[in-house]
Structures are given as structure tokens and as C-alpha cells.
Scaffold this motif. Sequence first.
Motif, PDB file in Angstrom:
ATOM      1  N   LEU A  42       0.783  -1.032  -0.008  1.00 40.69           N
ATOM      2  CA  LEU A  42      -0.117   0.069   0.001  1.00 40.69           C
ATOM      3  C   LEU A  42       0.969   1.253   0.098  1.00 40.69           C
ATOM      4  O   LEU A  42       1.856   1.380   0.992  1.00 40.69           O
ATOM      5  N   PRO A  43       0.956   1.919  -1.141  1.00 40.25           N
ATOM      6  CA  PRO A  43       1.991   3.114  -1.403  1.00 40.25           C
ATOM      7  C   PRO A  43       1.632   4.019  -0.670  1.00 40.25           C
ATOM      8  O   PRO A  43       0.277   4.620  -0.550  1.00 40.25           O
ATOM      9  N   CYS A  44       2.410   4.779   0.139  1.00 41.93           N
ATOM     10  CA  CYS A  44       2.315   6.183   0.819  1.00 41.93           C
ATOM     11  C   CYS A  44       3.538   6.773   0.983  1.00 41.93           C
ATOM     12  O   CYS A  44       4.534   6.339   1.658  1.00 41.93           O
ATOM     13  N   SER A  45       3.342   8.164   0.611  1.00 40.25           N
ATOM     14  CA  SER A  45       4.904   8.799   0.771  1.00 40.25           C
ATOM     15  C   SER A  45       4.528  10.272   0.773  1.00 40.25           C
ATOM     16  O   SER A  45       3.599  10.726   0.302  1.00 40.25           O
ATOM     17  N   PHE A  46       5.337  10.961   1.612  1.00 36.40           N
ATOM     18  CA  PHE A  46       5.189  12.275   1.907  1.00 36.40           C
ATOM     19  C   PHE A  46       6.722  13.165   1.523  1.00 36.40           C
ATOM     20  O   PHE A  46       7.763  12.477   1.344  1.00 36.40           O
ATOM     21  N   SER A  47       6.657  14.479   1.341  1.00 38.69           N
ATOM     22  CA  SER A  47       7.819  15.061   0.944  1.00 38.69           C
ATOM     23  C   SER A  47       8.534  15.635   1.996  1.00 38.69           C
ATOM     24  O   SER A  47       9.210  16.757   1.959  1.00 38.69           O
ATOM     25  N   THR A  48       8.777  14.923   3.133  1.00 36.57           N
ATOM     26  CA  THR A  48       9.400  15.278   4.407  1.00 36.57           C
ATOM     27  C   THR A  48       9.866  13.888   4.865  1.00 36.57           C
ATOM     28  O   THR A  48       9.630  12.879   4.749  1.00 36.57           O
ATOM     29  N   THR A  49      10.748  13.991   5.750  1.00 37.53           N
ATOM     30  CA  THR A  49      11.531  12.923   6.231  1.00 37.53           C
ATOM     31  C   THR A  49      10.511  12.532   7.702  1.00 37.53           C
ATOM     32  O   THR A  49       9.991  13.405   8.349  1.00 37.53           O
ATOM     33  N   LEU A  50      10.344  11.421   7.776  1.00 38.00           N
ATOM     34  CA  LEU A  50       9.307  10.821   8.803  1.00 38.00           C
ATOM     35  C   LEU A  50       9.934  10.226  10.036  1.00 38.00           C
ATOM     36  O   LEU A  50       9.248   9.488  10.704  1.00 38.00           O
ATOM     37  N   THR A  51      11.285  10.324  10.189  1.00 33.81           N
ATOM     38  CA  THR A  51      11.909   9.682  11.268  1.00 33.81           C
ATOM     39  C   THR A  51      11.551   9.914  12.668  1.00 33.81           C
ATOM     40  O   THR A  51      11.394   9.230  13.509  1.00 33.81           O
ATOM     41  N   ASN A  52      11.137  11.344  12.861  1.00 32.47           N
ATOM     42  CA  ASN A  52      10.770  11.767  14.155  1.00 32.47           C
ATOM     43  C   ASN A  52       9.282  12.095  14.240  1.00 32.47           C
ATOM     44  O   ASN A  52       8.713  12.811  14.882  1.00 32.47           O
ATOM     45  N   LYS A  53       8.491  11.355  13.219  1.00 34.37           N
ATOM     46  CA  LYS A  53       6.811  11.575  13.010  1.00 34.37           C
ATOM     47  C   LYS A  53       6.295  10.354  13.421  1.00 34.37           C
ATOM     48  O   LYS A  53       6.921   9.409  13.784  1.00 34.37           O
ATOM     49  N   ILE A  54       4.798  10.459  13.795  1.00 36.56           N
ATOM     50  CA  ILE A  54       4.051   9.425  13.545  1.00 36.56           C
ATOM     51  C   ILE A  54       3.351   8.991  12.459  1.00 36.56           C
ATOM     52  O   ILE A  54       2.837   9.830  11.831  1.00 36.56           O
ATOM     53  N   ILE A  55       3.567   8.016  12.033  1.00 33.48           N
ATOM     54  CA  ILE A  55       2.791   7.303  10.829  1.00 33.48           C
ATOM     55  C   ILE A  55       1.821   6.315  11.532  1.00 33.48           C
ATOM     56  O   ILE A  55       1.933   5.313  12.156  1.00 33.48           O
ATOM     57  N   ASP A  56       0.470   6.501  10.941  1.00 30.59           N
ATOM     58  CA  ASP A  56      -0.733   5.783  11.491  1.00 30.59           C
ATOM     59  C   ASP A  56      -1.275   5.373  10.248  1.00 30.59           C
ATOM     60  O   ASP A  56      -1.913   6.114   9.418  1.00 30.59           O
TER      61      ASP A  56
END
Length: 145
Positions: free
Chosen positions: A38-52
Motif C-alpha cells: 500500500l503506497p504512501c509517501s510524503f515530501s518530508t522525512t518521517l523519522t521523528n513523526k508518527i505514521i498511522d
Amino acid sequence: MELLVLVSLCLLTFTGKTFGDKPDQTPITIKEDESVILPCSFSTTLTNKIIDWKKDGEDVFLYENGRVNPSSQDKQFKGRVSHFPDEVKSGNASITIKQAKISDSGTYTCLYLNQDQTHPSGTHRIVLTVDGFKLLQNSSQTAFA
């Protein structure tokens, strides 16, 4: 005027979009027991984010503080969902569901939040359809399930 209509139809054909499509939803159809990304990408680093990731309100996958948090994951997905940990820093929040079941069909939402936010900073939706029709092969006959 006719040229404009023709060009518009060509663009719609090549992009796969129609006037009935919701612009923020990606449809995916697979066969039962297959794995699916299931593809999902954002134009920012997600290292210190919450991915839900959620499916029709059920918890599918949660990534926070640099780690996967399986504690809230719905039992339907336990042991079958993974992500791409080396690609989180480049904005890839995609997940893989192994051995898809018909019950996995539904609308999936991928979102990310900053640690101190309550509202998502970005959202993607995917409509997954798992087709239960599969070809069964036996050494002497072929049957349909």
C-alpha cells in the motif's frame, strides 16, 4: 473546441482519472493470498513523526518515536504487516500486507503527524479490493474456488 475535448479525454485516459474518482484515493485490486504494497509517501522525512495506518477505523500499523508500536494493532493484521524502515527518512510510509484476505478489503488511510500535533500533517487513502476468486490447480484437474 473538438481538439480541446480530445486532448482532455487523452489526458484522462493516460492518468487513469475519471470525473467520478476521488482525487485523494488510490484503488488497488489483488487476489486472495497475495502480498500487496500500500503506497504512501510524503515530501518530508518521517523519522521523528508518527505514521498511522488505519482500515475503516481499525488500527493496521503505527510507527512512532522511530519504532513500530504493535500494541494497538488489530488482531486481523498481526504478523502480516511490515514497512520499509530504511526509507522512512526519505518520506516513504508504505506498508506491505502479506497473504491478503477478503476481509482486508476496505479503505486504508495513511497519515503522519508531528509528535506534538493532534491533527494530521498529511493523509493518503487507498481502496483495497481483495478478490476471492482464484484458480486452484490439482495434478489431474483444474477447479475454481
